[in-house]
Design a protein around this motif. Structure first.
Motif, PDB file in Angstrom:
ATOM      1  N   ILE A   1       2.340  16.334   1.437  1.00  0.00           N
ATOM      2  CA  ILE A   1       0.991  16.484   2.013  1.00  0.00           C
ATOM      3  C   ILE A   1       1.001  17.646   3.005  1.00  0.00           C
ATOM      4  O   ILE A   1       1.857  17.708   3.884  1.00  0.00           O
ATOM      5  CB  ILE A   1       0.576  15.203   2.770  1.00  0.00           C
TER       6      ILE A   1
ATOM      7  N   TYR B   1       0.911   8.715  -6.211  1.00  0.00           N
ATOM      8  CA  TYR B   1       0.850  10.157  -5.918  1.00  0.00           C
ATOM      9  C   TYR B   1       2.109  10.906  -6.308  1.00  0.00           C
ATOM     10  O   TYR B   1       2.141  12.130  -6.207  1.00  0.00           O
ATOM     11  CB  TYR B   1       0.493  10.382  -4.438  1.00  0.00           C
TER      12      TYR B   1
ATOM     13  N   ILE C   1      -5.061  11.557   7.128  1.00  0.00           N
ATOM     14  CA  ILE C   1      -5.016  10.572   6.040  1.00  0.00           C
ATOM     15  C   ILE C   1      -5.104   9.124   6.505  1.00  0.00           C
ATOM     16  O   ILE C   1      -5.346   8.247   5.696  1.00  0.00           O
ATOM     17  CB  ILE C   1      -3.774  10.757   5.134  1.00  0.00           C
TER      18      ILE C   1
ATOM     19  N   GLY D   1      -9.319   5.596  -6.009  1.00  0.00           N
ATOM     20  CA  GLY D   1      -9.041   4.968  -4.717  1.00  0.00           C
ATOM     21  C   GLY D   1     -10.231   5.180  -3.828  1.00  0.00           C
ATOM     22  O   GLY D   1     -11.162   5.920  -4.176  1.00  0.00           O
ATOM     23  N   LEU D   2     -10.196   4.519  -2.672  1.00  0.00           N
ATOM     24  CA  LEU D   2     -11.338   4.605  -1.755  1.00  0.00           C
ATOM     25  C   LEU D   2     -10.999   5.360  -0.468  1.00  0.00           C
ATOM     26  O   LEU D   2     -11.837   5.589   0.366  1.00  0.00           O
ATOM     27  CB  LEU D   2     -11.811   3.192  -1.382  1.00  0.00           C
TER      28      LEU D   2
ATOM     29  N   LEU E   1      -8.997   4.077   1.732  1.00  0.00           N
ATOM     30  CA  LEU E   1      -9.016   3.031   2.763  1.00  0.00           C
ATOM     31  C   LEU E   1      -7.636   2.439   3.020  1.00  0.00           C
ATOM     32  O   LEU E   1      -7.374   1.911   4.097  1.00  0.00           O
ATOM     33  CB  LEU E   1      -9.949   1.888   2.326  1.00  0.00           C
TER      34      LEU E   1
ATOM     35  N   PHE F   1       6.500   7.998   4.455  1.00  0.00           N
ATOM     36  CA  PHE F   1       5.577   7.225   5.289  1.00  0.00           C
ATOM     37  C   PHE F   1       6.392   6.191   6.032  1.00  0.00           C
ATOM     38  O   PHE F   1       7.258   5.549   5.448  1.00  0.00           O
ATOM     39  CB  PHE F   1       4.526   6.527   4.412  1.00  0.00           C
TER      40      PHE F   1
ATOM     41  N   LEU G   1      -4.526   3.527   3.707  1.00  0.00           N
ATOM     42  CA  LEU G   1      -3.760   3.935   4.892  1.00  0.00           C
ATOM     43  C   LEU G   1      -4.501   3.573   6.172  1.00  0.00           C
ATOM     44  O   LEU G   1      -3.892   3.257   7.187  1.00  0.00           O
ATOM     45  CB  LEU G   1      -3.468   5.443   4.847  1.00  0.00           C
TER      46      LEU G   1
ATOM     47  N   ASN H   1       0.820  -1.213   0.000  1.00  0.00           N
ATOM     48  CA  ASN H   1       0.000   0.000   0.000  1.00  0.00           C
ATOM     49  C   ASN H   1       0.851   1.259   0.000  1.00  0.00           C
ATOM     50  O   ASN H   1       0.603   2.195  -0.778  1.00  0.00           O
ATOM     51  CB  ASN H   1      -0.932  -0.009   1.215  1.00  0.00           C
TER      52      ASN H   1
ATOM     53  N   ASN I   1       1.076   3.792  -3.153  1.00  0.00           N
ATOM     54  CA  ASN I   1       0.727   5.217  -2.988  1.00  0.00           C
ATOM     55  C   ASN I   1       1.838   6.096  -3.526  1.00  0.00           C
ATOM     56  O   ASN I   1       1.584   7.108  -4.173  1.00  0.00           O
ATOM     57  CB  ASN I   1       0.475   5.560  -1.516  1.00  0.00           C
TER      58      ASN I   1
END
Ligand code: ADP
Length: 659
Positions: free
Chosen positions: A598, A569, A606, A622-623, A625, A653, A627, A561, A565
């Motif tokens: 961000i 992004y 987030i 995306g949803l 969900l 992250f 993160l 994930n 991302n």
């Protein structure tokens, strides 16, 4: 030898007064002529008792004295003794020397009393006169002496009085002088006083004295002196303070005013100014002759206070109409204020609020997941303990006999000017409906994703079959279409599994199966697709030999994930750096990209469910969900997850796992 009788006859002629009593009853046996004369009685009394013979001596001491002599046998002698006897029918008081002598027989028994007496009245009177004279003389001398000293005193007094008179005269002179001075002094005092003073005289309130300070307040010059008040200051007519002034003159009673409005002319305009003043009557010889007015202007203070009151009213208006509940508490978390909305949300009035405690057993506080919220964890207690504000803390409240409500609380400490904590302020909104909607959404997603899963699985099976058939006889075109369909289906099934995951996770239904493995291996394996795609460089750094103990499948999900991302992004930045860092207590994995980053206010959200930082432009699919699920997984492992980012500087992250 003379006979007894003869002896007695001779004896009776004696010039001495003699009487003989021969019984205890005092029977008179013998009495001489001289005695009869003293007694003023006849010889016939011989043989009678003394009481019978001389009845007037009853009540005088003699009878008793004689009886005592008889009984005691002791002679009694007395001088200058007063006795009252009736002589020729007249009671006469005379003085006597006398003796009662007992006559005894051979056995010593009293058989008679010999009473001899002598009238000494002459002597007594003479002595009396001498004594009186002496007395009078002494008195005279004393009086004379007194008069002498009185006279001396009088003299002293007189000279003292003279002196006093002189002193008084001088004092009167001086006082007169001082009086003149004092009037000038008073005037000077008024002139120079730092407070404004006005002295009025007479029923017309003629301005008699007015000082600089007063002239300044009134905006006038010295010319108003000598004029009646309403002539000198026509603008103040009708002001209550003026009526009070006349009242003081009429009644003689002092009056004080507080923040009294008075119209004052300033240049061309008349303004309302405010004064504190005291009116004191001036009284001379019992008559009210005028009034003294001492005033202080308080316009600035009054206006400032009015403004403050206005502000307070405005604030109150805002608080009253606010859509948020506002509660102010003291340092013990006791409410001291609750606005109308707070009362409405909690369903209790202000009085009930003031008595409310956050640990009230009748009210249950819960976290959103349904576990009890301990008092120490209630936002207001956290704020009072840490002195730091808290935002958007959602808690559930079950009021007595009512349905559960959810509120979102912001809490901040209240600090005095000196930095001392004085309490806290809570603002909150009722988010019960929002909560319910979310619940409905979760329910819907749960049902929908379950329903979707079956046809998708079937579709997958069909596609696989088709793919196999293609290998043998399919055209290039149809092979491409099947490939495309497979990719879309995989994406679809990823989405569905995310949705299923989120439901499982939000309901806390996911077991973890830990094993020990090399973290670098896991990273390499799960990022195959990135290498394959070739759009980004994946750079792995740090403790590449480190082993960790965790659920490898769940961890795989987290890393995929984060890496996905980064690709999604930060499409234009080529390098994605994964760094592994293991210390004695924890393993840390960080995924950095060189993307847009961000903003801080979004970074804090987030990891929430369905949150997407860039909601406006729907150009990333995306949803919201990924993160959220990652955070739940890491939390379940006892680790932490977070992001360090600055807009334009990329994002890192990271997550940690305890070792
Ligand atoms: P989704 O990616 O499905 O929107 P996520 O939970 O994975 O949901 O991410 C939530 C939000 O965080 C994303 O919508 C995005 O705005 C932001 N985000 C995640 N990773 C990055 C990143 N590497 N760079 C910038 N923004 C990111």
């Amino acid at each position: 030898m003379l006979s007894d009788q003869l002896q007695l006859n001779i004896l009776s002629r004696s010039s001495n007064a003699i009487a003989i009593y021969d019984s205890i009853g005092l029977h008179i046996r013998f009495v001489s002529e001289a005695m009869l004369q003293i007694w003023g009685k006849e010889r016939s009394i011989v043989g009678k008792t003394l009481e019978e013979a001389v009845p007037e001596i009853a009540g005088q001491p003699f009878i008793n004295l004689l009886r005592q002599v008889w009984e005691s046998g002791i002679t009694y002698t007395a001088t200058d003794t007063q006795a009252t006897l009736e002589i020729a029918g007249i009671l006469k008081t005379s003085y006597f020397d006398f003796e009662y002598q007992p006559i005894k027989d051979d056995q010593g028994i009293t058989i008679a009393i010999l009473h001899t007496t002598r009238d000494v009245s002459g002597r007594v009177t003479a002595w009396r006169q001498v004594a009186e004279k002496q007395n009078r003389e002494e008195q005279l001398i004393a009086e004379l002496r007194q008069t002498g000293s009185d006279m001396q005193d009088a003299n002293t007094h007189l000279s003292a009085a003279n002196h006093d008179l002189q002193v008084s005269n001088e004092r009167v002179n001086r006082l007169n002088l001082r009086l003149q001075e004092s009037e000038t002094d008073f005037k000077r005092l008024v002139e120079q006083a730092p407070v404004a003073i006005l002295v009025f005289r007479g029923p017309e309130m003629v301005i008699d004295l007015v000082n600089e300070a007063m002239l300044e307040i009134l905006g006038k010059d010295k010319n108003i002196a000598g004029k009646p008040l309403l002539e000198g200051l026509p603008e103040i007519k009708g002001a209550p303070a003026v009526d009070m002034l006349f009242e003081v003159f009429a009644t003689g009673k002092a009056l004080d005013g507080n923040e009294a409005p008075v119209p004052i002319r300033r240049g061309n305009e008349v303004q309302t100014r405010y004064f504190n003043f005291s009116y004191r009557p001036l009284i001379d010889d019992g008559h009210i002759i005028g009034v003294m007015d001492v005033a202080i202007e308080v316009t600035e203070q009054v206006l400032a206070r009015k403004k403050l009151e206005e502000n307070e009213r405005r604030l109150q208006g805002i608080l009253d109409t606010m859509a948020e509940g506002v509660v102010i508490v003291d340092t013990e978390a006791r409410p001291t204020y609750a606005n109308a909305m707070a009362q409405r949300i909690m369903g209790i009035d202000e009085i009930a609020f003031m008595g409310r405690r956050y640990n009230d057993a009748k009210w249950q506080n819960e976290r959103v997941d349904g576990s009890p919220l301990l008092m120490d964890d209630h936002p207001i207690y956290v704020v009072l303990r840490t002195g730091l504000p808290l935002y958007d803390q959602e808690v559930a409240i079950i009021p007595p006999d009512k349905e559960k409500i959810y509120i979102s609380i912001n809490a901040a400490p209240l600090v005095s000017k000196d930095g001392e904590l004085t309490g806290g302020i809570l603002t909150f909104t009722d988010v019960t409906n929002r909560r319910k909607l979310m619940q409905q959404k979760d329910d819907f997603i749960s049902v929908a994703s379950h329903e979707l899963k079956t046809p998708v699985t079937a579709l997958k099976a069909s596609l696989q079959l088709l793919e196999r058939m293609q290998d043998k006889e399919g055209s290039l075109m149809s092979r491409k279409l099947v490939e495309q369909a497979n990719r879309s289906l995989n994406k679809l099934s990823d989405l569905i599994s995310s949705l299923l995951n989120v439901n499982r996770i939000s309901q806390g239904r996911f077991p973890i199966h830990k094993s020990t493995f090399k973290i670098a291996d896991l990273i390499n394996e799960c990022c195959q697709h990135i290498h394959a795609a070739g759009t980004h460089n994946l750079i792995l750094k740090g403790d590449l030999d480190a082993q960790i103990t965790a659920d490898d499948q769940l961890l795989d999900q987290v890393i995929v994930n984060l890496v996905n991302n980064a690709v999604k992004y930060a499409p234009d930045a080529k390098d994605i750096v994964i760094e592994v860092d293991v210390t004695a207590t924890e393993a840390r994995v960080a995924v950095s990209d060189q993307g847009p980053g961000i903003p801080a206010e979004k970074a804090s959200h987030i990891f929430e469910r369905y949150y997407q930082a860039d909601q406006g432009s729907r150009h990333f699919n995306g949803l919201g969900l990924g993160l959220y699920i990652a955070a739940e997984i890491i939390e379940k492992h006892g680790g932490q997850i977070g992001v360090d980012s600055e807009p334009g500087q990329g994002s890192t992250f990271w997550f940690t796992l305890p070792v």
